[in-house]
Scaffold this motif. Sequence first.
Motif, mmCIF file in Angstrom:
data_model
loop_
_atom_site.group_PDB
_atom_site.id
_atom_site.type_symbol
_atom_site.label_atom_id
_atom_site.label_comp_id
_atom_site.label_asym_id
_atom_site.label_seq_id
_atom_site.Cartn_x
_atom_site.Cartn_y
_atom_site.Cartn_z
ATOM 1 N N GLU A 1 0.853 -1.185 0.000
ATOM 2 C CA GLU A 1 0.000 0.000 0.000
ATOM 3 C C GLU A 1 0.890 1.235 0.000
ATOM 4 O O GLU A 1 1.671 1.433 0.929
ATOM 5 C CB GLU A 1 -0.916 -0.007 1.217
ATOM 6 C CG GLU A 1 -1.964 1.078 1.145
ATOM 7 C CD GLU A 1 -2.867 1.061 2.371
ATOM 8 O OE1 GLU A 1 -3.925 0.411 2.311
ATOM 9 O OE2 GLU A 1 -2.499 1.688 3.371
ATOM 10 N N GLU A 2 0.804 2.010 -1.069
ATOM 11 C CA GLU A 2 1.608 3.220 -1.201
ATOM 12 C C GLU A 2 0.734 4.455 -1.012
ATOM 13 O O GLU A 2 -0.486 4.372 -0.990
ATOM 14 C CB GLU A 2 2.290 3.237 -2.570
ATOM 15 C CG GLU A 2 3.191 2.040 -2.799
ATOM 16 C CD GLU A 2 4.185 1.835 -1.674
ATOM 17 O OE1 GLU A 2 4.778 2.821 -1.202
ATOM 18 O OE2 GLU A 2 4.349 0.685 -1.231
ATOM 19 N N SER A 3 1.407 5.604 -0.918
ATOM 20 C CA SER A 3 0.697 6.862 -0.688
ATOM 21 C C SER A 3 0.812 7.760 -1.906
ATOM 22 O O SER A 3 1.876 7.837 -2.527
ATOM 23 C CB SER A 3 1.403 7.599 0.440
ATOM 24 O OG SER A 3 0.624 7.668 1.531
ATOM 25 N N THR B 1 4.583 7.000 -3.526
ATOM 26 C CA THR B 1 5.772 6.613 -2.778
ATOM 27 C C THR B 1 6.295 5.294 -3.365
ATOM 28 O O THR B 1 5.531 4.510 -3.943
ATOM 29 C CB THR B 1 5.445 6.390 -1.293
ATOM 30 O OG1 THR B 1 4.328 5.484 -1.199
ATOM 31 C CG2 THR B 1 5.093 7.713 -0.607
ATOM 32 N N GLY C 1 -1.828 11.822 -0.226
ATOM 33 C CA GLY C 1 -2.053 11.154 1.060
ATOM 34 C C GLY C 1 -2.933 9.921 0.946
ATOM 35 O O GLY C 1 -2.925 9.069 1.833
ATOM 36 N N ASP C 2 -3.678 9.790 -0.144
ATOM 37 C CA ASP C 2 -4.563 8.620 -0.298
ATOM 38 C C ASP C 2 -3.733 7.352 -0.535
ATOM 39 O O ASP C 2 -2.650 7.416 -1.126
ATOM 40 C CB ASP C 2 -5.498 8.796 -1.498
ATOM 41 C CG ASP C 2 -6.626 9.781 -1.226
ATOM 42 O OD1 ASP C 2 -6.768 10.203 -0.059
ATOM 43 O OD2 ASP C 2 -7.344 10.131 -2.183
ATOM 44 N N PRO C 3 -4.263 6.197 -0.114
ATOM 45 C CA PRO C 3 -3.566 4.933 -0.385
ATOM 46 C C PRO C 3 -3.861 4.414 -1.801
ATOM 47 O O PRO C 3 -4.973 4.548 -2.295
ATOM 48 C CB PRO C 3 -4.166 3.982 0.654
ATOM 49 C CG PRO C 3 -5.528 4.524 0.930
ATOM 50 C CD PRO C 3 -5.475 6.008 0.698
#
Length: 264
Positions: free
Chosen positions: A14-16, A33, A94-96
Amino acid sequence: MASDALALPKTVTEESVLAVRHWTDELFSFRLTRPASFRFRSGEFVLLGLMNGEKPLLRAYSIASPSWDDGLDFYSIKVSDGPLTSRLQHIQPGDPVLLGRKPTGTLVLDALKPGRRLFLLSTGTGIAPFASLLREPETYEKFDRVVLTHTCRNVADLACGAELVDALAEDPLVGEIAPQRVTYYASTTREDFVHTGRITDLIASGKLFADLGLEGFDPASDRVMICGSMAMIADTKALCEGAGLAEGSNANPGDFLVEKAFAD
Ligand code: A2P
């Protein structure tokens, strides 16, 4: 939180979201990210997506940033009834976002025989793997000259490519070399522009080469990568084969390579 973590499949991380940019009503780009363990070769693609209830909804996306970059850039179309992009187009910093652990693909320098000139032929979001390769130092170690073509329906669709090429001069790794080596050739098919017409017609008529002051594909020293729709790939591939170029792959390097520009 604990149940979310349990639901995450082992094949993804899970990235941002770091940044989002909307280019047109149908095209946006975003930066994620990059996990420390994530390795890829410039030009490859990876699965990415969002959770859809209990299950991940994943699609293949070409990575638009080079292998040395700290973050991961992507381009995406927006399809209002597309299962993934109807939701993905609304992501905010900021969302995943889910990222697959296994990048792969054929548009890599290792799958080409040595050559002098590299043609990167793209339509629409097919420019993404080439955005990666244009910022990859190895591209300039292997080729003296790089020709990037990008064909879209309208002028506004070309902005992401034009900006990418402009930004090469400021690139920390290839900024000194890329601007002298890269030739950018953009065309539109449904609006007036400096150059108009499908890349296939521009190749077949010889106009692309005449405009660039070149003779046509030389199988001895020209190498080609193609990324666009299935139809664009089939037609461009036929032109390459007609010019005497042989298709390559990771296992069997050749003169040209193809990959579908993924869409929802
Ligand atoms: P056209 O406007 O003549 O269809 P799309 O947005 O449909 O993926 O198209 C992106 C670009 O690819 C458009 O400029 C389109 O031209 C062009 N294109 C579509 N099909 C082909 C093809 N078979 N060969 C070359 N270019 C194509």
